[in-house]
Design an enzyme around this catalytic site. Structure first.
Site, PDB file in Angstrom:
ATOM      1  N   HIS A 107       0.721  -1.141   0.150  1.00  0.00           N
ATOM      2  CA  HIS A 107      -0.014   0.052  -0.085  1.00  0.00           C
ATOM      3  C   HIS A 107       0.956   1.238  -0.063  1.00  0.00           C
ATOM      4  O   HIS A 107       1.702   1.359   0.895  1.00  0.00           O
ATOM      5  CB  HIS A 107      -0.998   0.101   1.081  1.00  0.00           C
ATOM      6  CG  HIS A 107      -1.796   1.169   1.170  1.00  0.00           C
ATOM      7  ND1 HIS A 107      -3.011   1.140   0.412  1.00  0.00           N
ATOM      8  CD2 HIS A 107      -1.936   2.310   1.872  1.00  0.00           C
ATOM      9  CE1 HIS A 107      -3.735   2.316   0.490  1.00  0.00           C
ATOM     10  NE2 HIS A 107      -2.935   2.860   1.681  1.00  0.00           N
TER      11      HIS A 107
ATOM     12  N   LEU B 138     -10.367  -3.768   1.861  1.00  0.00           N
ATOM     13  CA  LEU B 138      -9.454  -3.002   0.843  1.00  0.00           C
ATOM     14  C   LEU B 138      -8.334  -2.267   2.241  1.00  0.00           C
ATOM     15  O   LEU B 138      -8.638  -1.381   2.731  1.00  0.00           O
ATOM     16  CB  LEU B 138      -9.991  -2.037   0.043  1.00  0.00           C
ATOM     17  CG  LEU B 138      -9.187  -1.202  -0.698  1.00  0.00           C
ATOM     18  CD1 LEU B 138      -8.502  -2.191  -1.581  1.00  0.00           C
ATOM     19  CD2 LEU B 138      -9.810  -0.014  -1.631  1.00  0.00           C
ATOM     20  N   ASP B 139      -7.253  -2.672   1.686  1.00  0.00           N
ATOM     21  CA  ASP B 139      -5.822  -2.194   2.432  1.00  0.00           C
ATOM     22  C   ASP B 139      -5.815  -2.235   4.023  1.00  0.00           C
ATOM     23  O   ASP B 139      -5.437  -1.368   4.687  1.00  0.00           O
ATOM     24  CB  ASP B 139      -5.876  -0.724   1.835  1.00  0.00           C
ATOM     25  CG  ASP B 139      -5.376  -0.465   0.471  1.00  0.00           C
ATOM     26  OD1 ASP B 139      -4.652  -1.463  -0.054  1.00  0.00           O
ATOM     27  OD2 ASP B 139      -5.677   0.438  -0.275  1.00  0.00           O
ATOM     28  N   GLU B 140      -6.781  -3.133   4.314  1.00  0.00           N
ATOM     29  CA  GLU B 140      -6.822  -3.285   5.993  1.00  0.00           C
ATOM     30  C   GLU B 140      -6.410  -4.728   6.346  1.00  0.00           C
ATOM     31  O   GLU B 140      -6.793  -5.149   7.403  1.00  0.00           O
ATOM     32  CB  GLU B 140      -8.403  -3.194   6.443  1.00  0.00           C
ATOM     33  CG  GLU B 140      -8.692  -1.486   5.859  1.00  0.00           C
ATOM     34  CD  GLU B 140     -10.003  -1.448   6.608  1.00  0.00           C
ATOM     35  OE1 GLU B 140     -10.703  -2.091   7.261  1.00  0.00           O
ATOM     36  OE2 GLU B 140     -10.299  -0.035   6.160  1.00  0.00           O
TER      37      GLU B 140
END
Length: 286
Positions: free
Chosen positions: A194, A229-231
């Site tokens: 990320h 998402l992105d976690e």
């Protein structure tokens, strides 16, 4: 290290509900298998009540002998575990879109022997990086993705993963969101980079967002892929200091360098079996 030495060195990783006697039982099983423990690390998570362990051991016996000795212990303690030959290269699929920096870093480090991975294929939704794949002699698969073709594209990706025996998928700036189903299938087996220091500045142009806010630190986060998402569980993060003299374009360039280092470190730790999942967190043994 010779092939004979590689064949007799193993890495054991395990997790299970924490209780007394785990280390003693594991060490005893390895002794029965004729193993000599050369490194051992363990951690008990107070928040989840889970015990984690990573052991390096050598033996004149076979992997089957070691596995047979450990199997009853694993069953008794309810372990999730794996036993891998030390130094075995993890078959890794690389995915990217148009940006070459992360992909190039991984390809170079693998070629130079720094990363214990082998790369059977590169997948992209654009053709911009075909020349880079050709330079390294790795098959390049162009799989365009649109709203209408997403299902078929992911099925094609699944086929490559199956046919090539892929164990790890790395999203090296692959700018497509994977479906929830595919994320679930790849749980613990897919790493994403990320391009910001989570959780701030998500979405488009994170470095420009950071510049507009006058931040003093920028960075990158490598994490496992999840449907959120992105976690996903974070493996590695790095930050660098910036100040008011830097332009947004300089933020981007500095960020690219950090992204490449952060992703490569996460891939290396995963390939060396140093990362274990603890819910939405990770345990990373050094």
């Amino acid at each position: 290290m010779t092939e004979d030495q590689l064949a007799s060195a193993y890495v054991l990783t395990l997790s299970c509900p924490d209780r007394p006697g785990i280390v003693h039982a594991v060490a005893g099983a390895l002794l029965v298998a004729g193993c000599n423990i050369t490194d051992s690390q363990q951690y008990g998570s107070q928040s989840t009540g889970t015990f984690f362990m990573r052991v390096e051991a050598t033996t004149a016996g076979s992997q089957a002998d070691v596995y047979a000795a450990l199997e009853p212990v694993a069953a008794a303690f309810g372990m999730q575990w794996s036993l891998n030959p030390e130094g075995r290269k993890v078959r890794t699929l690389l995915m990217a879109s148009k940006s070459a920096h992360c992909l190039n870093d991984l390809l170079f480090l693998q070629r130079s022997g720094t990363l214990p991975i082998e790369i059977p294929a590169i997948v992209s939704n654009h053709q911009d990086l075909a020349g880079l794949a050709e330079f390294y002699g790795i098959p390049f698969h162009y799989i365009p993705v649109t709203a209408d073709t997403k299902v078929q594209a992911e099925d094609e990706l699944r086929k490559i993963i199956a046919e090539e025996g892929v164990e790890l998928t790395v999203l090296a700036r692959y700018m497509q969101i994977l479906s929830n189903d595919l994320c679930t299938e790849l749980t613990g087996k897919a790493i994403n980079i990320h391009h910001s220091f989570l959780p701030s500045f998500k979405g488009a142009k994170p470095y420009h967002q950071a510049h507009a806010r006058g931040v003093k630190l920028i960075g990158a986060t490598a994490h496992y892929v999840t449907a959120a998402l992105d976690e996903g569980p974070i493996i590695e993060q790095e930050v660098i200091r910036v100040d008011h003299r830097r332009t947004a374009e300089q933020f981007v360039q500095m960020g690219r360098d950090v992204e490449g280092r952060t992703l490569a470190q996460a891939v290396q730790w995963h390939a060396e079996h140093r990362v274990l999942l603890d819910g939405n967190r990770t345990v990373v043994f050094n």
